[in-house]
Scaffold this active site. Sequence first.
Site, PDB file in Angstrom:
ATOM      1  N   GLU A 167       1.042  -1.291   0.074  1.00  0.00           N
ATOM      2  CA  GLU A 167       0.035   0.089  -0.010  1.00  0.00           C
ATOM      3  C   GLU A 167       0.971   1.253  -0.050  1.00  0.00           C
ATOM      4  OE1 GLU A 167      -2.892  -0.209  -0.276  1.00  0.00           O
ATOM      5  OE2 GLU A 167      -3.401  -2.434   0.052  1.00  0.00           O
ATOM      6  N   CYS A 188      -2.607   8.532   3.160  1.00  0.00           N
ATOM      7  CA  CYS A 188      -2.217   8.134   1.917  1.00  0.00           C
ATOM      8  C   CYS A 188      -3.628   8.158   1.065  1.00  0.00           C
ATOM      9  CB  CYS A 188      -2.246   6.609   1.962  1.00  0.00           C
ATOM     10  SG  CYS A 188      -3.395   5.556   2.943  1.00  0.00           S
TER      11      CYS A 188
HETATM   12  P1  NAP Z   1       8.464   5.002   4.528  1.00  0.00           P
HETATM   13  O1  NAP Z   1       9.608   5.929   4.608  1.00  0.00           O
HETATM   14  O2  NAP Z   1       8.422   4.221   3.127  1.00  0.00           O
HETATM   15  O3  NAP Z   1       8.474   4.047   5.849  1.00  0.00           O
HETATM   16  C1  NAP Z   1       7.431   2.865   5.938  1.00  0.00           C
HETATM   17  C2  NAP Z   1       7.797   1.972   6.665  1.00  0.00           C
HETATM   18  O4  NAP Z   1       8.837   1.188   5.924  1.00  0.00           O
HETATM   19  C3  NAP Z   1       8.402   2.471   7.945  1.00  0.00           C
HETATM   20  O5  NAP Z   1       7.916   1.366   9.191  1.00  0.00           O
HETATM   21  C4  NAP Z   1       9.809   2.335   7.845  1.00  0.00           C
HETATM   22  O6  NAP Z   1      10.622   2.048   9.035  1.00  0.00           O
HETATM   23  C5  NAP Z   1       9.783   1.096   6.983  1.00  0.00           C
HETATM   24  N1  NAP Z   1      11.123   0.909   6.359  1.00  0.00           N
HETATM   25  C6  NAP Z   1      11.780   1.639   5.726  1.00  0.00           C
HETATM   26  N2  NAP Z   1      12.946   1.296   5.035  1.00  0.00           N
HETATM   27  C7  NAP Z   1      12.899   0.066   5.434  1.00  0.00           C
HETATM   28  C8  NAP Z   1      13.693  -0.917   5.030  1.00  0.00           C
HETATM   29  N3  NAP Z   1      14.683  -0.911   4.182  1.00  0.00           N
HETATM   30  N4  NAP Z   1      13.328  -2.329   5.611  1.00  0.00           N
HETATM   31  C9  NAP Z   1      12.513  -2.656   6.130  1.00  0.00           C
HETATM   32  N5  NAP Z   1      11.490  -1.655   6.537  1.00  0.00           N
HETATM   33  C10 NAP Z   1      11.787  -0.180   6.136  1.00  0.00           C
HETATM   34  O7  NAP Z   1       6.961   5.731   4.816  1.00  0.00           O
HETATM   35  P2  NAP Z   1       6.393   6.848   5.901  1.00  0.00           P
HETATM   36  O8  NAP Z   1       7.407   7.796   5.684  1.00  0.00           O
HETATM   37  O9  NAP Z   1       6.432   6.005   6.955  1.00  0.00           O
HETATM   38  O10 NAP Z   1       4.939   6.820   5.341  1.00  0.00           O
HETATM   39  C11 NAP Z   1       4.728   7.880   4.338  1.00  0.00           C
HETATM   40  C12 NAP Z   1       4.532   7.228   3.059  1.00  0.00           C
HETATM   41  O11 NAP Z   1       3.427   6.150   3.339  1.00  0.00           O
HETATM   42  C13 NAP Z   1       3.595   8.233   2.194  1.00  0.00           C
HETATM   43  O12 NAP Z   1       4.224   8.238   0.961  1.00  0.00           O
HETATM   44  C14 NAP Z   1       2.266   7.688   2.156  1.00  0.00           C
HETATM   45  O13 NAP Z   1       1.444   7.952   1.014  1.00  0.00           O
HETATM   46  C15 NAP Z   1       2.504   6.343   2.503  1.00  0.00           C
HETATM   47  N6  NAP Z   1       1.332   5.943   2.956  1.00  0.00           N
HETATM   48  C16 NAP Z   1       0.472   4.935   2.397  1.00  0.00           C
HETATM   49  C17 NAP Z   1      -0.775   4.268   2.832  1.00  0.00           C
HETATM   50  C18 NAP Z   1      -1.495   3.218   2.047  1.00  0.00           C
HETATM   51  O14 NAP Z   1      -2.405   2.569   2.652  1.00  0.00           O
HETATM   52  N7  NAP Z   1      -1.226   2.981   0.845  1.00  0.00           N
HETATM   53  C19 NAP Z   1      -0.896   4.375   4.064  1.00  0.00           C
HETATM   54  C20 NAP Z   1      -0.412   5.361   4.806  1.00  0.00           C
HETATM   55  C21 NAP Z   1       0.908   5.873   4.272  1.00  0.00           C
HETATM   56  P3  NAP Z   1      11.292   3.134   9.819  1.00  0.00           P
HETATM   57  O15 NAP Z   1      10.441   4.261  10.241  1.00  0.00           O
HETATM   58  O16 NAP Z   1      11.833   2.444  10.942  1.00  0.00           O
HETATM   59  O17 NAP Z   1      12.057   3.789   8.796  1.00  0.00           O
END
Ligand code: NAP
Length: 677
Positions: A257, A296
């Site tokens: 997602e 999102c």
């Molecule tokens: P993110 O930076 O991609 O992080 C998401 C998750 O992935 C976090 O738990 C992060 O952990 C983890 N992560 C990052 N790098 C990783 C790796 N190499 N290996 C394993 N896990 C890893 O996104 P975010 O900043 O938290 O969220 C914002 C984004 O999410 C926005 O773009 C938004 O649109 C999207 N979003 C989508 C939805 C949906 O349902 N489609 C819902 C909510 C948000 P850490 O925090 O520990 O780095």
Amino acid sequence: MTNILDSYALDRWFTPEAGLVDIPSAIDGRVVARASTRGLDFAAMVRHAREVGGPALRRLTFHQRADMLKALGAHLTAHKDALYALAADTGATKRDNFFDIDGGIGTLYAYASRGRRELPGERFVVEGAPEALSKNGTFIGLHVLTPLHGVAVHVNAFNFPCWGMLEKLAPAILAGMPVITKPATATAYVAEAVVKLIIEANILPAGALQFVAGSTGDLLDHLTGQDVLSFTGSAATSQALRDHPAVSRNAVRFIAERDSLNAAVLGPDAVEGTPEFDLFIAEVVREMTVKAGQKCTAIRRIIVPKAQESAVIAALAVRLAAIPVGDPRRDDVRMGPLASRAQRTATREAVREIAAEAEIVFGDPEKVEPVGGDADTGAFMAPVLLRCPEPLTATAPHAVEAFGPVATVMGYDTLADALVLVAKGEGSLVASVYTYDPAVAEELVFGIAAHHGRLVLIDRDCAKESTGHGSPLPGLVHGGPGRAGGGEEMGGLRGVFHYMQRTAIEGSPARLSALTRTWLSGAPAPLSAEHPFKHKFDALSVGDTVETASRTITLEDIEHFAHFTGDTFYAHMDEDAAKANPFFPGRVAHGYLILSFAAGLFVDPAPGPLLANYGLDSLRFLKPVSPGDAIRVRLTVKNKQPARKPEYGEVRWDAEVFNQDGDTVARYELLTMSSRV
Ligand code: NAP
């Protein structure tokens, strides 16, 4: 003392000592928690889930797992005030918490009730009808779903630390898969508090839930084809996870997602002064400001007829100017800060990128005067509205996600252009459409559906009760194609089945009936010595059958039934008219007469353990019954399910009505409730 976040591994809390990273408050930047996973044995966690949690969950039926979800919902509800207080530091207002905390708990309840209502009291699901594979019916096939034998790893975004975790947890637990959940570090203290409540409630079996506060270390290296990796977050991280060598090598089931640039489309009919125009303005403002636009599903692209563009901008500006931004704990504040100053920096940068092809028409990304907060130490940001003058040729407004209170207005000349603009988002979670014109609704819906996981049609008839553009719901699919990640979550039982393997099973009707505890045509149907209605639920066996005597249906019966019920349709009353109908040889018996007489044939009238008939499923009338035909019934126990109350059970009967030639004239499933005591 700063709160050091614990992870929960191997049914024990683990407090890290090294590698701690600070987690700042969104409100004022002070450190509210510290996290690290250094020293966590991820290989052992995966093993523990597989060897302890999975088997324990798989020993339970869907109904038992559903009851656990319900109990968890009740426990979290009793403690939700503490979660509300904690979540303020993530920037969440009371309204935001309603979506995150109440929404998350609501998802547990929703899956609990679906599990009880829509899944059997079994450990597997039989999906669909059997397939006939042989001339004589001795070899058939059907599909069953069983839980995968691995672990569900859930990686969540920072914006919904509670809902994001629970909307993944509920379907996985219901399916029978243990979970390792990892929230985004930035808001992990809320997720940790939720998990502490879940563990303290002691409802889930050992190994069913483990929790990672911090980075995932080498967790993904240990995943196999029996595991599921479900991710919510940015497109970049999603790609990194999908391309992880173990994930791609072992074909780990991957659900993503991701971000998406969701559109709201104003129909050409919804001009200023119409209810749809006003609803559109209200919804855009809500979506830009709930969670400070860090959703999102938030509306990022505001697609309007060119003739309405200036009216839309003016109306949005008035409404946005009236939103007080500030400390989320204050009652007079409608929009809190972003999750962190780093997030604000990223959002400002995204606004700059979009502004290369658009003009800012409301707000200043660099300036904010927070109510009860400090613009330097807190991550506050005022709403920003842009207008893209050439949206058909622009790129950035369709591609750059400013994950904050930011959206871009784009005008269209024709509906065909509106479709092109929506599609330029390259796949979104949701779009909303505001029109009262059925032709506009049809053109938009079928023009853009393929690019979306969900569409919301908002008009004067449904607006009051509408759940809105931005709310994913447990019963509906959440996910979208392309940029949105190509995944699907929730959607009722669809979301549960992601954690299960679908297997086609072929064999004899007898073997498959026994395996699935569901009687299938061609399986043995032994005649009961005593009428099965005399048997209590637990004494009934799948396949138990009663065959009735036959009853001849006369013209008088048909006429009596017609006048008694008022159903004097010509096919029953007028020989010539009936003959002219291609389906009937002449006057025929009513379908409901056949059902009524069938009931009269198979009933055992004395009081007994059979308590009530509560419905029919899959009824088909297959052949007309003419005056003089004789019908008889074969009734077979097809399936038994315990009811919610332990003293009852639901019995599904296969009912087949034959004529004197042995042809089937009607077939259906009869549902009854039988006593167990
Ligand atoms: P993110 O930076 O991609 O992080 C998401 C998750 O992935 C976090 O738990 C992060 O952990 C983890 N992560 C990052 N790098 C990783 C790796 N190499 N290996 C394993 N896990 C890893 O996104 P975010 O900043 O938290 O969220 C914002 C984004 O999410 C926005 O773009 C938004 O649109 C999207 N979003 C989508 C939805 C949906 O349902 N489609 C819902 C909510 C948000 P850490 O925090 O520990 O780095």
